[in-house]
Design a protein around this motif. Sequence first.
Motif, mmCIF file in Angstrom:
data_model
loop_
_atom_site.group_PDB
_atom_site.id
_atom_site.type_symbol
_atom_site.label_atom_id
_atom_site.label_comp_id
_atom_site.label_asym_id
_atom_site.label_seq_id
_atom_site.Cartn_x
_atom_site.Cartn_y
_atom_site.Cartn_z
ATOM 1 N N VAL A 145 5.297 10.331 23.114
ATOM 2 C CA VAL A 145 3.931 9.862 23.307
ATOM 3 C C VAL A 145 3.927 8.339 23.275
ATOM 4 C CG1 VAL A 145 3.372 9.906 20.855
ATOM 5 C CG2 VAL A 145 1.542 10.145 22.540
ATOM 6 N N VAL A 146 3.084 7.769 24.099
ATOM 7 C CA VAL A 146 2.919 6.321 24.111
ATOM 8 C C VAL A 146 1.740 5.921 23.222
ATOM 9 C CG1 VAL A 146 2.464 4.301 25.543
ATOM 10 C CG2 VAL A 146 3.944 6.135 26.395
ATOM 11 N N HIS A 147 0.653 6.675 23.397
ATOM 12 C CA HIS A 147 -0.557 6.395 22.624
ATOM 13 C C HIS A 147 -0.911 7.631 21.808
ATOM 14 C CE1 HIS A 147 -1.123 2.703 24.903
ATOM 15 N NE2 HIS A 147 -0.952 3.400 26.014
ATOM 16 N N VAL A 148 -0.670 7.601 20.537
ATOM 17 C CA VAL A 148 -0.862 8.795 19.704
ATOM 18 C C VAL A 148 -2.325 9.197 19.619
ATOM 19 C CG1 VAL A 148 1.172 8.405 18.304
ATOM 20 C CG2 VAL A 148 -1.023 7.419 17.580
ATOM 21 N N THR A 149 -3.241 8.297 19.950
ATOM 22 C CA THR A 149 -4.660 8.598 19.836
ATOM 23 C C THR A 149 -5.226 9.302 21.077
ATOM 24 O OG1 THR A 149 -5.310 6.460 20.734
ATOM 25 C CG2 THR A 149 -4.976 6.583 18.347
ATOM 26 N N HIS B 106 -5.606 12.293 23.512
ATOM 27 C CA HIS B 106 -5.355 13.732 23.466
ATOM 28 C C HIS B 106 -4.611 14.225 24.702
ATOM 29 C CE1 HIS B 106 -8.584 14.905 26.315
ATOM 30 N NE2 HIS B 106 -9.259 13.915 25.776
ATOM 31 N N ARG B 107 -4.759 13.538 25.815
ATOM 32 C CA ARG B 107 -4.083 13.995 27.035
ATOM 33 C C ARG B 107 -2.570 13.821 26.962
ATOM 34 N NH1 ARG B 107 -9.033 12.266 28.772
ATOM 35 N NH2 ARG B 107 -10.150 13.674 30.160
ATOM 36 N N GLU B 108 -2.086 13.075 25.999
ATOM 37 C CA GLU B 108 -0.639 12.876 25.875
ATOM 38 C C GLU B 108 0.032 13.970 25.050
ATOM 39 O OE1 GLU B 108 1.092 9.154 25.429
ATOM 40 O OE2 GLU B 108 -0.595 8.009 26.246
ATOM 41 N N TYR B 109 -0.765 14.871 24.483
ATOM 42 C CA TYR B 109 -0.193 15.948 23.692
ATOM 43 C C TYR B 109 -0.039 17.188 24.570
ATOM 44 C CZ TYR B 109 -0.862 13.151 19.517
ATOM 45 O OH TYR B 109 -0.785 12.156 18.576
ATOM 46 N N LYS B 110 1.113 17.793 24.456
ATOM 47 C CA LYS B 110 1.451 18.910 25.343
ATOM 48 C C LYS B 110 1.028 20.260 24.785
ATOM 49 C CE LYS B 110 5.360 20.720 27.995
ATOM 50 N NZ LYS B 110 6.801 20.559 28.301
ATOM 51 N N TYR B 111 1.064 20.406 23.482
ATOM 52 C CA TYR B 111 0.813 21.718 22.866
ATOM 53 C C TYR B 111 -0.406 21.626 21.947
ATOM 54 C CZ TYR B 111 5.659 22.108 24.344
ATOM 55 O OH TYR B 111 6.814 22.083 25.081
ATOM 56 N N TRP B 112 -1.187 22.714 21.956
ATOM 57 C CA TRP B 112 -2.429 22.739 21.183
ATOM 58 C C TRP B 112 -2.601 24.071 20.477
ATOM 59 C CZ3 TRP B 112 -5.765 18.643 20.641
ATOM 60 C CH2 TRP B 112 -5.510 17.537 21.448
ATOM 61 N N GLY B 113 -3.200 24.005 19.295
ATOM 62 C CA GLY B 113 -3.588 25.216 18.607
ATOM 63 C C GLY B 113 -4.967 25.658 19.059
ATOM 64 N N GLN B 114 -5.428 26.765 18.500
ATOM 65 C CA GLN B 114 -6.719 27.338 18.879
ATOM 66 C C GLN B 114 -7.897 26.665 18.181
ATOM 67 O OE1 GLN B 114 -7.246 29.788 21.267
ATOM 68 N NE2 GLN B 114 -5.129 29.264 21.719
ATOM 69 N N GLY B 115 -7.624 25.949 17.106
ATOM 70 C CA GLY B 115 -8.679 25.241 16.403
ATOM 71 C C GLY B 115 -9.177 26.000 15.184
#
Length: 124
Positions: free
Chosen positions: A102-106, A108-117
């Motif tokens: 990741v370049v910019h940790v802030t 969200h589009r740079e994160y590939k995997y997500w949980g359900q919340g």
Amino acid sequence: QVQLVESGGGLVQAGGSLRLSCAASGRTFSTLIMGWFRQAPGKEREFVAAISWSGGNTYYADSVKGRFAISRDNAKNTVYLQMNNLKPEDTAAYYCAATGLVVHVTRHREYKYWGQGTQVTVSS
């Protein structure tokens, strides 16, 4: 592929605390940068906190600095978000996210995997 499962959300009064957990599987956890984001109804997803592979570097949104703490246990493949002094404006669905690079940790589009919340509701 990486699977992320969040837990620990709930209803709490203002000033209270909650600890969110996110368990990861499917890839060596210690190679992942982990983040927490939140999204309230009608609002965009926003950055909350992130932590580097080793845990040596942490990042926070200004709105949660001093109240929230992100940590990780690479032996348990789990990342945590300790939330203290909660405010009604912290009410949102909280999402765990992971990525390898990741370049910019802030962002969200740079994160590939997500949980359900997991839902966090803070009453006044």
